[in-house]
Motif scaffolding. Structure first.
Motif, PDB file in Angstrom:
ATOM      1  N   ASP A 226      64.036  12.183  17.038  1.00 15.39           N
ATOM      2  CA  ASP A 226      65.451  11.834  17.121  1.00 15.39           C
ATOM      3  C   ASP A 226      66.015  12.022  18.521  1.00 15.39           C
ATOM      4  OD1 ASP A 226      65.748  11.202  14.370  1.00 15.39           O
ATOM      5  OD2 ASP A 226      65.888  13.342  13.914  1.00 15.39           O
ATOM      6  N   ARG A 227      65.520  13.043  19.241  1.00 11.32           N
ATOM      7  CA  ARG A 227      66.095  13.332  20.563  1.00 11.32           C
ATOM      8  C   ARG A 227      65.092  14.075  21.446  1.00 11.32           C
ATOM      9  NH1 ARG A 227      71.901  16.047  21.322  1.00 11.32           N
ATOM     10  NH2 ARG A 227      72.460  13.853  21.232  1.00 11.32           N
ATOM     11  N   VAL A 228      65.137  13.720  22.722  1.00 11.14           N
ATOM     12  CA  VAL A 228      64.492  14.501  23.771  1.00 11.14           C
ATOM     13  C   VAL A 228      65.630  14.970  24.663  1.00 11.14           C
ATOM     14  CG1 VAL A 228      62.934  14.445  25.757  1.00 11.14           C
ATOM     15  CG2 VAL A 228      62.329  13.196  23.656  1.00 11.14           C
ATOM     16  N   GLY A 229      65.666  16.273  24.931  1.00 11.58           N
ATOM     17  CA  GLY A 229      66.752  16.824  25.741  1.00 11.58           C
ATOM     18  C   GLY A 229      66.232  17.745  26.826  1.00 11.58           C
ATOM     19  N   TRP A 230      66.777  17.580  28.019  1.00 15.29           N
ATOM     20  CA  TRP A 230      66.426  18.408  29.167  1.00 15.29           C
ATOM     21  C   TRP A 230      67.698  18.972  29.787  1.00 15.29           C
ATOM     22  CZ3 TRP A 230      64.149  13.334  31.309  1.00 15.29           C
ATOM     23  CH2 TRP A 230      62.933  13.030  30.695  1.00 15.29           C
TER      24      TRP A 230
END
Length: 155
Positions: free
Chosen positions: A63-67
């Motif tokens: 659903d999401r990749v977050g940095w």
């Protein structure tokens, strides 16, 4: 507060996009051939930069990749976040809608947003092409870093 938001329709599955956003092979195929990891930190080398960008992976799933930017370079990115949201295409196909957001720009860094947006626009086009074709086409090829199948431009 300023924000960068870009959305593309990609003829690839969420799984393929997650691999492009969260694996060594994937990241070096569209972003920079100078990708390293230090635990959960992604180190991104770009030509001419005094040090790699340091982005801490906060999430990586279908659903999401977050940095979160946790490095000193570029100073305007300090404390900002980059998220990649993956949505099923409404037509039910194996296409994915990909939404990139770069958030958290401070009042003293807003002047850097247009340049960052332009860089992200170039990168997201390369990401889309890589996810759809499998052909590596990294945006950055720092000296001393190469990618199988990518040839540096001749001088």
């Amino acid at each position: 507060m300023a924000e960068i938001a870009l959305q593309v329709d990609v003829a690839a599955s969420r799984e393929r996009l997650l691999a492009a956003l969260d694996t060594q092979v994937g990241l070096t195929s569209w972003w920079s051939t100078g990708i390293d990891r230090d635990g959960e930190d992604l180190l991104v080398t770009v030509p001419g930069a005094p040090e790699p960008l340091r982005l801490r992976r906060e999430r990586a799933d279908l659903d999401r990749v977050g940095w979160r930017s946790v490095g000193m370079y570029p100073p305007t990115w300090q404390g900002t976040t980059v998220t990649w949201d993956l949505f099923d295409h409404p037509d039910g196909s194996r296409r994915t809608l990909l939404l990139l957001r770069h958030l958290g720009w401070g009042p003293d860094t807003v002047a850097s947003v247009p340049a960052a947006a332009g860089g992200w626009a170039e990168a997201i086009v390369r990401l889309k092409d890589y996810a759809q074709s499998g052909r590596p086409q990294p945006l950055f090829v720092p000296d001393g870093h190469s990618h199988p199948g990518v040839h540096a431009a001749a001088d």
